[in-house]
Design a protein around this motif. Structure first.
Motif, mmCIF file in Angstrom:
data_model
loop_
_atom_site.group_PDB
_atom_site.id
_atom_site.type_symbol
_atom_site.label_atom_id
_atom_site.label_comp_id
_atom_site.label_asym_id
_atom_site.label_seq_id
_atom_site.Cartn_x
_atom_site.Cartn_y
_atom_site.Cartn_z
ATOM 1 N N HIS A 65 56.922 33.904 -9.004
ATOM 2 C CA HIS A 65 55.716 34.184 -8.222
ATOM 3 C C HIS A 65 55.489 35.661 -7.913
ATOM 4 O O HIS A 65 54.436 36.014 -7.400
ATOM 5 N N GLY A 66 56.478 36.510 -8.190
ATOM 6 C CA GLY A 66 56.344 37.905 -7.813
ATOM 7 C C GLY A 66 56.456 38.895 -8.953
ATOM 8 O O GLY A 66 56.345 40.093 -8.744
ATOM 9 N N ARG A 92 54.720 41.751 -5.954
ATOM 10 C CA ARG A 92 53.477 41.019 -5.656
ATOM 11 C C ARG A 92 53.341 40.735 -4.167
ATOM 12 O O ARG A 92 53.696 39.674 -3.690
ATOM 13 N N GLY A 93 52.822 41.681 -3.432
ATOM 14 C CA GLY A 93 52.645 41.522 -1.996
ATOM 15 C C GLY A 93 51.545 40.556 -1.606
ATOM 16 O O GLY A 93 51.546 40.020 -0.503
ATOM 17 N N GLU A 94 50.616 40.306 -2.509
ATOM 18 C CA GLU A 94 49.499 39.395 -2.193
ATOM 19 C C GLU A 94 49.896 37.924 -2.330
ATOM 20 O O GLU A 94 49.162 37.044 -1.899
ATOM 21 N N ARG A 95 51.044 37.646 -2.923
ATOM 22 C CA ARG A 95 51.497 36.262 -3.120
ATOM 23 C C ARG A 95 52.631 35.976 -2.156
ATOM 24 O O ARG A 95 53.791 36.143 -2.471
ATOM 25 N N ARG A 127 55.839 45.275 2.143
ATOM 26 C CA ARG A 127 56.263 46.598 1.662
ATOM 27 C C ARG A 127 55.013 47.361 1.259
ATOM 28 O O ARG A 127 53.949 46.768 1.111
ATOM 29 N N THR A 128 55.144 48.636 1.059
ATOM 30 C CA THR A 128 54.004 49.426 0.591
ATOM 31 C C THR A 128 53.469 48.824 -0.695
ATOM 32 O O THR A 128 52.269 48.650 -0.867
ATOM 33 N N VAL A 129 54.370 48.494 -1.607
ATOM 34 C CA VAL A 129 54.028 47.762 -2.818
ATOM 35 C C VAL A 129 54.914 46.529 -2.847
ATOM 36 O O VAL A 129 56.130 46.643 -2.908
ATOM 37 N N GLY A 130 54.319 45.368 -2.756
ATOM 38 C CA GLY A 130 55.087 44.134 -2.839
ATOM 39 C C GLY A 130 55.511 43.580 -1.502
ATOM 40 O O GLY A 130 54.906 43.854 -0.468
ATOM 41 N N LYS A 131 56.578 42.794 -1.547
ATOM 42 C CA LYS A 131 57.096 42.126 -0.358
ATOM 43 C C LYS A 131 58.597 41.943 -0.505
ATOM 44 O O LYS A 131 59.155 42.039 -1.595
#
Length: 159
Positions: A65-66, A92-95, A127-131
């Motif tokens: 998923h990421g 993938r911070g939006e997921r 995170r700034t980019v992702g999670k």
């Protein structure tokens, strides 16, 4: 200043490991084996099975998923006197992950249920980019253990 207003001081980190992996199925098994080995080397061999399962579920979710082509996912292990923390970061911070009930005929969808059941605490940090998705296992001192010796807290939900 009241006790509620005091800023909590983070515990000192006793051991730490951080490694980036390519988003492949092989990386999940590599991260699982590395985690089990390190936890045992860090003095908690009884914790290695739970830790390996948690990293496997979180790394699998990062893969499924990421993953973004050309981007790695990171497994960050931290041991303090009271907690073992597994944190897996992806791009993938939006997921964002969420608990759900998988149907009897579904092959997927139970990973976070396993994490929620096994971990003493888990969550998601942006995170700034992702999670980063993390799971923590609490370490407790047993009454019959000498001072300074720690082991995994026995939870009534685990059998």
């Amino acid at each position: 200043m009241t006790a509620a207003e005091q800023i909590s001081v983070p515990e000192p980190v006793l051991r730490e490991d951080r490694l980036d992996y390519t988003p492949t199925a092989r990386s999940v098994s590599l991260s699982r084996r590395r985690t089990a080995r390190l936890v045992a080397e860090w003095g908690h061999p009884g914790l290695s099975g739970d830790a390996a399962l948690l990293v496997s579920e979180l790394a699998t979710n990062a893969l499924l998923h990421g993953a973004i082509e050309g981007r790695l996912f990171r497994v960050h292990l931290t041991l303090t006197a009271t907690t073992f923390r597994i944190a897996v970061s992806d791009a993938r911070g939006e997921r964002l992950p969420g608990l759900r009930e998988a149907g009897d005929d579904e092959c997927y969808g139970r990973g976070l249920l396993i994490v929620a059941r096994l971990a003493d605490r888990w969550g998601v940090e942006p995170r700034t980019v992702g999670k980063t998705v993390f799971a923590e296992l609490a370490l407790r001192q047993r009454p019959d253990m000498p001072m300074g010796s720690r082991e995994l807290r026995a939870s009534p939900s685990r059998s």
